[in-house]
Design an enzyme around this catalytic site. Structure first.
Site, PDB file in Angstrom:
ATOM      1  N   ARG A   1      57.772   6.768  29.003  1.00 49.13           N
ATOM      2  CA  ARG A   1      57.719   6.405  30.426  1.00 49.13           C
ATOM      3  C   ARG A   1      58.108   4.876  30.444  1.00 49.13           C
ATOM      4  O   ARG A   1      57.419   4.069  29.924  1.00 49.13           O
ATOM      5  CB  ARG A   1      56.332   6.438  30.998  1.00 49.13           C
TER       6      ARG A   1
ATOM      7  N   GLY B   1      57.851  -3.734  32.982  1.00 44.67           N
ATOM      8  CA  GLY B   1      56.963  -4.558  32.422  1.00 44.67           C
ATOM      9  C   GLY B   1      56.208  -5.522  33.468  1.00 44.67           C
ATOM     10  O   GLY B   1      56.910  -5.910  34.376  1.00 44.67           O
TER      11      GLY B   1
ATOM     12  N   ASP C   1      49.156   3.862  28.361  1.00 42.98           N
ATOM     13  CA  ASP C   1      49.669   2.882  28.954  1.00 42.98           C
ATOM     14  C   ASP C   1      50.308   1.794  28.202  1.00 42.98           C
ATOM     15  O   ASP C   1      49.680   1.735  26.688  1.00 42.98           O
ATOM     16  CB  ASP C   1      48.910   1.901  29.988  1.00 42.98           C
TER      17      ASP C   1
HETATM   18  P1  FDA Z   1      61.075  -4.119  40.954  1.00 46.46           P
HETATM   19  O1  FDA Z   1      60.013  -5.171  40.734  1.00 46.46           O
HETATM   20  O2  FDA Z   1      62.527  -4.801  40.748  1.00 46.46           O
HETATM   21  O3  FDA Z   1      60.777  -3.631  42.344  1.00 46.46           O
HETATM   22  C1  FDA Z   1      61.999  -3.054  42.995  1.00 46.46           C
HETATM   23  C2  FDA Z   1      61.414  -2.530  44.414  1.00 46.46           C
HETATM   24  O4  FDA Z   1      60.226  -1.832  44.397  1.00 46.46           O
HETATM   25  C3  FDA Z   1      61.155  -3.915  45.105  1.00 46.46           C
HETATM   26  O5  FDA Z   1      62.205  -4.639  45.697  1.00 46.46           O
HETATM   27  C4  FDA Z   1      59.985  -3.413  46.192  1.00 46.46           C
HETATM   28  O6  FDA Z   1      60.788  -2.718  47.309  1.00 46.46           O
HETATM   29  C5  FDA Z   1      59.275  -2.408  45.426  1.00 46.46           C
HETATM   30  N1  FDA Z   1      58.146  -2.644  44.838  1.00 46.46           N
HETATM   31  C6  FDA Z   1      58.086  -3.100  43.365  1.00 46.46           C
HETATM   32  N2  FDA Z   1      56.715  -3.501  43.165  1.00 46.46           N
HETATM   33  C7  FDA Z   1      56.143  -3.546  44.451  1.00 46.46           C
HETATM   34  C8  FDA Z   1      54.668  -3.769  44.619  1.00 46.46           C
HETATM   35  N3  FDA Z   1      53.947  -4.069  43.764  1.00 46.46           N
HETATM   36  N4  FDA Z   1      54.318  -3.650  45.856  1.00 46.46           N
HETATM   37  C9  FDA Z   1      55.357  -3.303  47.072  1.00 46.46           C
HETATM   38  N5  FDA Z   1      56.596  -3.034  46.591  1.00 46.46           N
HETATM   39  C10 FDA Z   1      56.973  -3.059  45.399  1.00 46.46           C
HETATM   40  N6  FDA Z   1      53.805  -1.860  33.621  1.00 46.46           N
HETATM   41  C11 FDA Z   1      53.419  -2.153  32.207  1.00 46.46           C
HETATM   42  O7  FDA Z   1      53.584  -3.270  31.797  1.00 46.46           O
HETATM   43  N7  FDA Z   1      52.633  -1.094  31.501  1.00 46.46           N
HETATM   44  C12 FDA Z   1      52.227   0.150  32.174  1.00 46.46           C
HETATM   45  O8  FDA Z   1      51.728   0.930  31.337  1.00 46.46           O
HETATM   46  C13 FDA Z   1      52.883   0.322  33.592  1.00 46.46           C
HETATM   47  N8  FDA Z   1      52.685   1.503  33.922  1.00 46.46           N
HETATM   48  C14 FDA Z   1      53.279   1.855  34.939  1.00 46.46           C
HETATM   49  C15 FDA Z   1      53.573   3.281  35.361  1.00 46.46           C
HETATM   50  C16 FDA Z   1      54.378   3.508  36.605  1.00 46.46           C
HETATM   51  C17 FDA Z   1      54.269   5.146  36.867  1.00 46.46           C
HETATM   52  C18 FDA Z   1      54.952   2.724  37.299  1.00 46.46           C
HETATM   53  C19 FDA Z   1      55.790   3.024  38.507  1.00 46.46           C
HETATM   54  C20 FDA Z   1      54.863   1.289  36.916  1.00 46.46           C
HETATM   55  C21 FDA Z   1      53.892   1.000  35.826  1.00 46.46           C
HETATM   56  N9  FDA Z   1      54.253  -0.304  35.250  1.00 46.46           N
HETATM   57  C22 FDA Z   1      53.562  -0.460  34.100  1.00 46.46           C
HETATM   58  C23 FDA Z   1      54.689  -1.359  36.167  1.00 46.46           C
HETATM   59  C24 FDA Z   1      56.029  -1.923  35.985  1.00 46.46           C
HETATM   60  O9  FDA Z   1      56.091  -2.484  34.770  1.00 46.46           O
HETATM   61  C25 FDA Z   1      56.453  -2.817  37.089  1.00 46.46           C
HETATM   62  O10 FDA Z   1      55.782  -3.932  37.015  1.00 46.46           O
HETATM   63  C26 FDA Z   1      56.596  -2.356  38.487  1.00 46.46           C
HETATM   64  O11 FDA Z   1      56.874  -1.170  38.651  1.00 46.46           O
HETATM   65  C27 FDA Z   1      57.359  -3.046  39.502  1.00 46.46           C
HETATM   66  O12 FDA Z   1      58.660  -2.994  38.812  1.00 46.46           O
HETATM   67  P2  FDA Z   1      59.839  -1.907  39.590  1.00 46.46           P
HETATM   68  O13 FDA Z   1      60.455  -1.136  38.374  1.00 46.46           O
HETATM   69  O14 FDA Z   1      59.264  -1.187  40.734  1.00 46.46           O
HETATM   70  O15 FDA Z   1      60.996  -2.951  39.981  1.00 46.46           O
END
Ligand code: FDA
Length: 283
Positions: free
Chosen positions: A156, A160, A106
């Site tokens: 991956r 963030g 991570d």
């Molecule tokens: P965005 O925040 O734009 O969300 C897009 C849409 O997804 C939203 O409109 C909503 O519908 C849905 N959504 C997103 N988050 C949601 C929530 N919490 N609850 C409900 N719906 C939600 N970060 C990091 O800093 N270090 C790491 O090691 C990791 N590892 C990691 C692994 C995996 C498999 C994932 C999917 C994510 C991470 N993250 C992470 C977290 C990542 O940085 C980020 O904070 C989240 O994925 C939310 O961002 P999105 O890309 O989903 O987009």
């Protein structure tokens, strides 16, 4: 809080995680597992975390389940002693390698990026089956991504999750989204793919996923050549429809008792989640 957090984790135990991974497997969605915890300050606790993951890798091997570990270096004692953390990391990579599994690392706050990447590169010299998370909100990520992919280290890509200052990260979400897509294009580029590094897009942003998939198709990159990752409890219907469309989908399942800081990050990502907690509490 406990009721509300249940939406994002199947339970606190390894067995709860396995149960969820089995259920998802029925829909051809594979898993990544992580036991919640970070910034461990106690030697014995860091040893315990490493043992937990070693046992977990062994148990998964016996179950013949597609389920890969993902760990935080501060959970392995990085704040106490980096060589101690590296020793644990190396043990986990070796065990994962022997089990035919894979080890994900991570990414934490920006002050840990240099050390995380340094230890990842060192690990890659011995173990081919490792990957690291990179965050699109950091200005530096493009350079890191190209360099790491050149070494065959799996990437991956996520947006963030931490609160970072404007000196190191894009303050505006629209800039983070744009950078994510720009980085995805670099990952899908033929030159980057030549190293055979795993390409993972970790996001729930369905529009962004579609844009990336369309771009991949125009380049002739097959859906099997990259993966889409999401978190347990978010966009489940999308996970299944992506699989039906031929995508490789994995879901990260978090479990464990130390869920508070992790859960706060999930709340911060989406204001509607705070209302969900408020409603649960009033019920
Ligand atoms: P965005 O925040 O734009 O969300 C897009 C849409 O997804 C939203 O409109 C909503 O519908 C849905 N959504 C997103 N988050 C949601 C929530 N919490 N609850 C409900 N719906 C939600 N970060 C990091 O800093 N270090 C790491 O090691 C990791 N590892 C990691 C692994 C995996 C498999 C994932 C999917 C994510 C991470 N993250 C992470 C977290 C990542 O940085 C980020 O904070 C989240 O994925 C939310 O961002 P999105 O890309 O989903 O987009």
């Amino acid at each position: 809080m406990r009721r509300a957090v249940a939406r994002f984790m199947p339970g606190e135990s390894f067995d709860d995680m396995i149960g969820a991974a089995r259920t998802m497997a029925a829909d051809a969605v594979t898993a990544v597992f992580t036991r919640l915890g970070e910034n461990v300050k106690d030697l014995a606790e860091a040893d315990g975390v490493a043992r937990h993951y070693l046992d977990g890798i062994d148990r998964i091997r016996g179950l013949n389940l597609a389920c890969e570990p993902s760990i935080k270096l501060t959970q392995l004692g990085l704040d106490i002693d980096r060589e101690l953390a590296y020793g644990h990391l190396r043990d986990l990579a070796a065990r994962a390698h022997d089990a035919g599994n894979y080890l994900w690392i991570d990414m934490e706050q920006s002050n840990y990026v240099d050390v995380t990447l340094e230890l990842t590169r060192r690990l890659r010299i011995e173990f081919p089956r490792i990957g690291v998370c990179l965050q699109a909100y950091l200005y530096r990520t493009r350079e890191d991504l190209v360099e790491l992919m050149g070494r065959g280290i799996g990437i991956r890509l996520v947006k963030g999750a931490y609160n970072e200052p404007a000196e190191v990260a894009f303050p505006k979400k629209s800039d983070v989204d744009a950078n994510y897509y720009a980085l995805a294009q670099v990952m899908l580029d033929a030159g980057s793919r030549a190293s055979g590094a795993r390409l993972v897009f970790g996001t729930h942003d369905t529009q962004l996923i579609e844009t990336i998939r369309r771009h991949a198709a125009t380049l002739g990159v097959k859906p099997a050549e990259f993966e889409c990752y999401m978190l347990y409890g978010i966009q489940k219907a999308t996970q299944i429809s992506l699989v039906r469309d031929g995508a490789s989908v994995r879901v990260l399942i978090a479990y464990g008792a130390y869920w508070f800081p992790w859960y706060m990050r999930r709340l911060a990502e989406r204001p509607a989640n705070v209302w969900f907690v408020a409603k649960s509490m009033s019920r």
